[in-house]
Design an enzyme around this catalytic site. Structure first.
Site, PDB file in Angstrom:
ATOM      1  N   GLY A  55       0.551  -1.246   0.112  1.00 54.35           N
ATOM      2  CA  GLY A  55       0.089  -0.026   0.085  1.00 54.35           C
ATOM      3  C   GLY A  55       1.006   1.110  -0.331  1.00 54.35           C
ATOM      4  N   SER A  56       2.042   1.230   0.815  1.00 51.24           N
ATOM      5  CA  SER A  56       2.669   2.470   0.762  1.00 51.24           C
ATOM      6  C   SER A  56       3.454   3.077  -0.726  1.00 51.24           C
ATOM      7  CB  SER A  56       3.901   2.332   1.796  1.00 51.24           C
ATOM      8  OG  SER A  56       3.307   2.301   3.009  1.00 51.24           O
ATOM      9  N   SER A 115      -3.495  -3.470  -0.162  1.00 49.57           N
ATOM     10  CA  SER A 115      -2.265  -4.050   0.134  1.00 49.57           C
ATOM     11  C   SER A 115      -2.561  -5.562   0.689  1.00 49.57           C
ATOM     12  CB  SER A 115      -1.613  -3.248   1.340  1.00 49.57           C
ATOM     13  OG  SER A 115      -0.509  -4.050   1.865  1.00 49.57           O
ATOM     14  N   GLY A 116      -2.127  -6.454   0.088  1.00 48.56           N
ATOM     15  CA  GLY A 116      -2.591  -7.780   0.452  1.00 48.56           C
ATOM     16  C   GLY A 116      -2.730  -8.417   1.859  1.00 48.56           C
ATOM     17  N   CYS A 141       4.624   3.761  20.403  1.00 57.36           N
ATOM     18  CA  CYS A 141       5.797   3.155  21.508  1.00 57.36           C
ATOM     19  C   CYS A 141       6.836   2.369  20.868  1.00 57.36           C
ATOM     20  CB  CYS A 141       4.937   2.197  22.219  1.00 57.36           C
ATOM     21  SG  CYS A 141       3.844   0.945  21.113  1.00 57.36           S
TER      22      CYS A 141
END
Length: 422
Positions: free
Chosen positions: A97-98, A226-227, A351
């Site tokens: 996706g990115s 995205s898979g 975090c």
């Protein structure tokens, strides 16, 4: 917590319960599916079969290569059908996706620049793949408007229309938010963009396989997916670009993907992704109903904890998404204690990045930093059960109560010395 190790040396996949010599059975609940999903049995089978039967380079002209090319063609056709694309050639395979987000934004920007249009509209709570790409474009002279999302985490089509200028070249609004799960009015936004002849991109990474998508009916020009968000392996994704949108390359070096994305395609991963998406879409309605019921039970039960805030709209949200904040505690401590009880979830706090900053998504809702730090995201899948929900409703309040009992901030809140406007 110790995860059993098989003879191969690889850890076993955690199930509902795990056992180890000398330790009691412990319930294991995976509730972080927005981060990644386990590879489905169907995707795993297709992946392995493709590795054996279609191992050739799909760019090669011989029989072995063309066998792999046929697998890619079928995957394109299947994905196109799942999202309502008119042609399979509108599907381009990426690493995830990115990459798809970055290529879509660069494409819209470059198409606009050729026409003298350098203004882009997006929102404040997009994924960092979008926000960081926009910052890069700003350094190259583009102007970016980031829309407010309001306390309910929703953007309206009217907001988009009000922000459009004569030099606006592109609008990018995510289909469903990755943290708070709110579903945006994509069809209405797409209609506004088509009316003003502005390219419309949506990051559908969290939506694909979970929500109905029709790129034609919704007037979507580009869409990222995205898979590994719907049962496929990591490292494979896709970008839909309607006919007439000529993609700007991110990666040079070869003629793959019609010359728009160099590099030999990950044929097994792509085949597995297509199979997982087809399977997810086929069962979307029944799974969605099950997840919505579990989600609503969690929201209702956890909201009974004093000074608990539900983040995002309670109705227009992904079926399996729960995102809440508990005042007086920090998300990192909450996650660690929940993990010790077998509940695997996530927090809006950064975090793992070495930063003490809370989630930009939660801050975009108008939450104070101190409140946003105490966030918890539970993202469910079809593998979760009503028994899982009962267990979480029993254990989470106990963990919150314990953390508050040792928190000086909570003590100050109880005494009325601290009050957060939320």
């Amino acid at each position: 917590m110790i995860i059993p190790v098989k003879e191969s040396g690889l850890p076993e996949c955690p199930q509902k319960r795990i056992s180890n010599k000398g330790m009691k059975h412990m319930r294991m609940i995976y509730a972080d599916n927005a981060a990644t999903t386990p590879v489905s049995a169907t995707a795993r089978r297709v992946f392995l079969e493709t590795m054996d039967a279609a191992w050739g380079n799909p760019s090669s002209l011989h029989t072995v290569g063309q066998t792999a090319a046929e697998v890619l063609l079928k995957a394109r056709q299947d994905i196109a059908k799942c999202i309502g694309a008119q042609r399979e050639r509108e599907i381009y395979f990426t690493s995830g996706g990115s990459e798809a987000d970055n290529q879509a934004l660069l494409t819209g920007a470059m198409m606009g620049k050729k026409k003298g249009k350098t203004h882009i509209i997006s929102t404040k709570f997009e994924h960092h793949a979008v926000l960081h790409a926009l910052k890069r474009l700003e350094k190259e002279g583009f102007q970016v408007t980031l829309l407010d999302v309001g306390r309910n985490g929703l953007v309206t089509a009217q907001q988009v229309e009000d922000a459009i200028r004569e030099d606006t070249c592109m609008v990018s609004v995510m289909f469903a938010n990755n943290e708070i799960g709110t579903i945006q009015p994509i069809a209405e936004i797409g209609e506004v963009c088509r009316k003003h002849k502005v390219i419309f991109h949506t990051d559908a990474v969290q939506a694909a396989g979970h929500l109905p998508i029709d790129v034609q009916a919704m007037n979507i020009d580009m869409l990222s997916l995205s898979g590994h968000k719907f049962g496929a392996p990591k490292g494979v994704g896709a970008l839909y670009a309607r006919t007439g949108v000529w993609l700007t390359n991110l990666i040079e070096g070869g003629a793959q993907e019609r010359g728009r994305r160099a590099g030999t395609e990950n044929v097994p991963g792509i085949a597995a992704m297509a199979a997982a998406l087809v399977e997810s879409c086929a069962h979307m309605e029944e799974v969605g109903a099950k997840l919505t019921a579990m989600r609503d039970n969690l929201l209702e039960g956890l909201s009974k904890i004093p000074l608990t805030i539900i983040n995002g709209d309670t109705k227009s949200r992904l079926p399996g998404n729960v995102n809440i904040c508990f005042q007086g505690i920090e998300g990192e401590s909450l996650l660690l204690l929940l993990d010790a009880k077998g509940i695997q979830a996530s927090s809006g706090s950064a975090c793992t990045s070495g930063s003490l900053d809370p989630s930009h998504v939660l801050l975009s809702l108008g939450l104070p930093h101190e409140v946003a730090h105490g966030s918890l995201r539970l993202s469910l899948s079809n593998d979760n059960t009503a028994e899982d929900v009962e267990y979480m409703l029993r254990e989470i309040p106990q963990v919150v109560a314990y953390l508050r009992s040792i928190s000086p901030v909570w003590e100050a809140i109880e005494k009325g010395e601290i009050h957060y406007a939320v």
